[in-house]
Write an enzyme that holds these catalytic residues in place. Structure first.
Site, mmCIF file in Angstrom:
data_model
loop_
_atom_site.group_PDB
_atom_site.id
_atom_site.type_symbol
_atom_site.label_atom_id
_atom_site.label_comp_id
_atom_site.label_asym_id
_atom_site.label_seq_id
_atom_site.Cartn_x
_atom_site.Cartn_y
_atom_site.Cartn_z
ATOM 1 N N GLU A 196 0.695 -1.355 -0.033
ATOM 2 C CA GLU A 196 0.056 0.023 0.061
ATOM 3 C C GLU A 196 0.811 1.288 -0.032
ATOM 4 O OE1 GLU A 196 -2.632 1.411 -0.416
ATOM 5 O OE2 GLU A 196 -4.498 0.339 0.268
ATOM 6 N N ASP A 197 0.408 2.341 -0.514
ATOM 7 C CA ASP A 197 1.177 3.765 -0.384
ATOM 8 C C ASP A 197 0.680 4.356 0.778
ATOM 9 O OD1 ASP A 197 -1.520 4.332 -1.260
ATOM 10 O OD2 ASP A 197 -0.918 5.412 -2.689
ATOM 11 N N ARG A 200 0.329 12.556 -8.996
ATOM 12 C CA ARG A 200 1.132 11.136 -8.977
ATOM 13 C C ARG A 200 2.693 10.994 -9.495
ATOM 14 N NH1 ARG A 200 -2.746 7.540 -7.469
ATOM 15 N NH2 ARG A 200 -4.892 7.891 -8.329
HETATM 16 C C1 PRP Z 1 -5.901 5.352 -1.186
HETATM 17 C C2 PRP Z 1 -4.566 4.498 -0.554
HETATM 18 C C3 PRP Z 1 -5.279 3.600 0.024
HETATM 19 C C4 PRP Z 1 -6.328 4.014 0.806
HETATM 20 C C5 PRP Z 1 -6.145 4.696 2.200
HETATM 21 O O1 PRP Z 1 -6.265 4.858 -2.196
HETATM 22 O O2 PRP Z 1 -3.800 4.028 -1.668
HETATM 23 O O3 PRP Z 1 -5.597 2.334 -0.709
HETATM 24 O O4 PRP Z 1 -6.680 5.360 0.137
HETATM 25 O O5 PRP Z 1 -7.164 4.841 2.699
HETATM 26 P P1 PRP Z 1 -7.868 4.331 4.148
HETATM 27 O O6 PRP Z 1 -6.901 3.879 4.913
HETATM 28 O O7 PRP Z 1 -8.710 5.671 4.659
HETATM 29 O O8 PRP Z 1 -8.949 3.594 3.575
HETATM 30 P P2 PRP Z 1 -7.339 5.721 -3.125
HETATM 31 O O9 PRP Z 1 -8.674 5.556 -2.917
HETATM 32 O O10 PRP Z 1 -6.914 7.044 -3.015
HETATM 33 O O11 PRP Z 1 -7.018 5.217 -4.464
HETATM 34 P P3 PRP Z 1 -5.748 5.517 -5.536
HETATM 35 O O12 PRP Z 1 -4.612 4.727 -4.880
HETATM 36 O O13 PRP Z 1 -6.102 5.072 -6.899
HETATM 37 O O14 PRP Z 1 -5.425 6.979 -5.528
#
Ligand code: PRP
Length: 172
Positions: free
Chosen positions: A96-97, A162
């Protein structure tokens, strides 16, 4: 909206931390073949660096999950992409990022666990524990950060930023 002119975390700092994480992960998986499951889209950049720093045989797969409720998710997650390969018996590391509320990672781990992997762990580049709404901790954390909005190195704001090579603070 203002993007910080100087990096919040520089390219060099990211590289060093990725190398540290890769070393720890390599040691922990010395006897096991890894299946990296990258969470699209934001984690693609981190995963690309991490997999090369790991310097060991591994397999790759991806998930994509959407949460609905206008940003702040309620736990209603829809998977628009799931791993192609069977996970049963595999040693799966989810990449995860960012771990924010923790709801997305919780949904992903729950879904992947149901596929019967031999082991399941979570690696996140960034961790914002102050925002957590469910009890979840990552097995591997790059940087623990405060409640600020960070973009770059794969992370976006409305699909922008990004492509930045480092992490910047975005003031909304
Ligand atoms: C972001 C990130 C995680 C999530 C974290 O994804 O990559 O998956 O949000 O948030 P949380 O802990 O509050 O659930 P996003 O939905 O922005 O999609 P992306 O990676 O395509 O930008």
């Amino acid at each position: 909206m203002k993007l910080s002119e100087t990096p919040f975390i520089s390219v060099h700092e990211i590289q060093e931390r990725v190398a540290d994480l890769a070393e720890i992960i390599s040691q922990n998986y010395a006897q096991r073949e890894l299946l990296l499951v990258t969470v699209l889209k934001g984690s693609a950049v981190f995963a690309a660096d991490l997999m090369r720093a790991l310097n060991r045989p591994l397999q790759l797969d991806y998930v994509r999950v959407r949460s609905y409720n206008g940003g702040e998710s309620t736990g209603a997650h829809v998977f628009t992409l799931l791993p192609e390969a069977p996970l049963a018996g595999q040693h799966v590391l989810v990449v995860e990022d960012i771990l924010d509320t923790g709801l997305t990672a919780t949904a992903i781990l729950e879904r992947l666990r149901a596929a019967g992997p031999a082991s399941l762990a979570l690696c996140t580049l960034l961790d914002k524990p102050s925002r957590r709404r469910v009890a979840i901790t990552a097995d591997y954390v790059g940087f623990t950060i405060d409640e600020i909005f960070v973009v770059g190195y794969g992370l976006d704001y409305n699909e922008r930023f990004r492509e930045l090579p480092d992490l910047r603070v975005l003031t909304l």
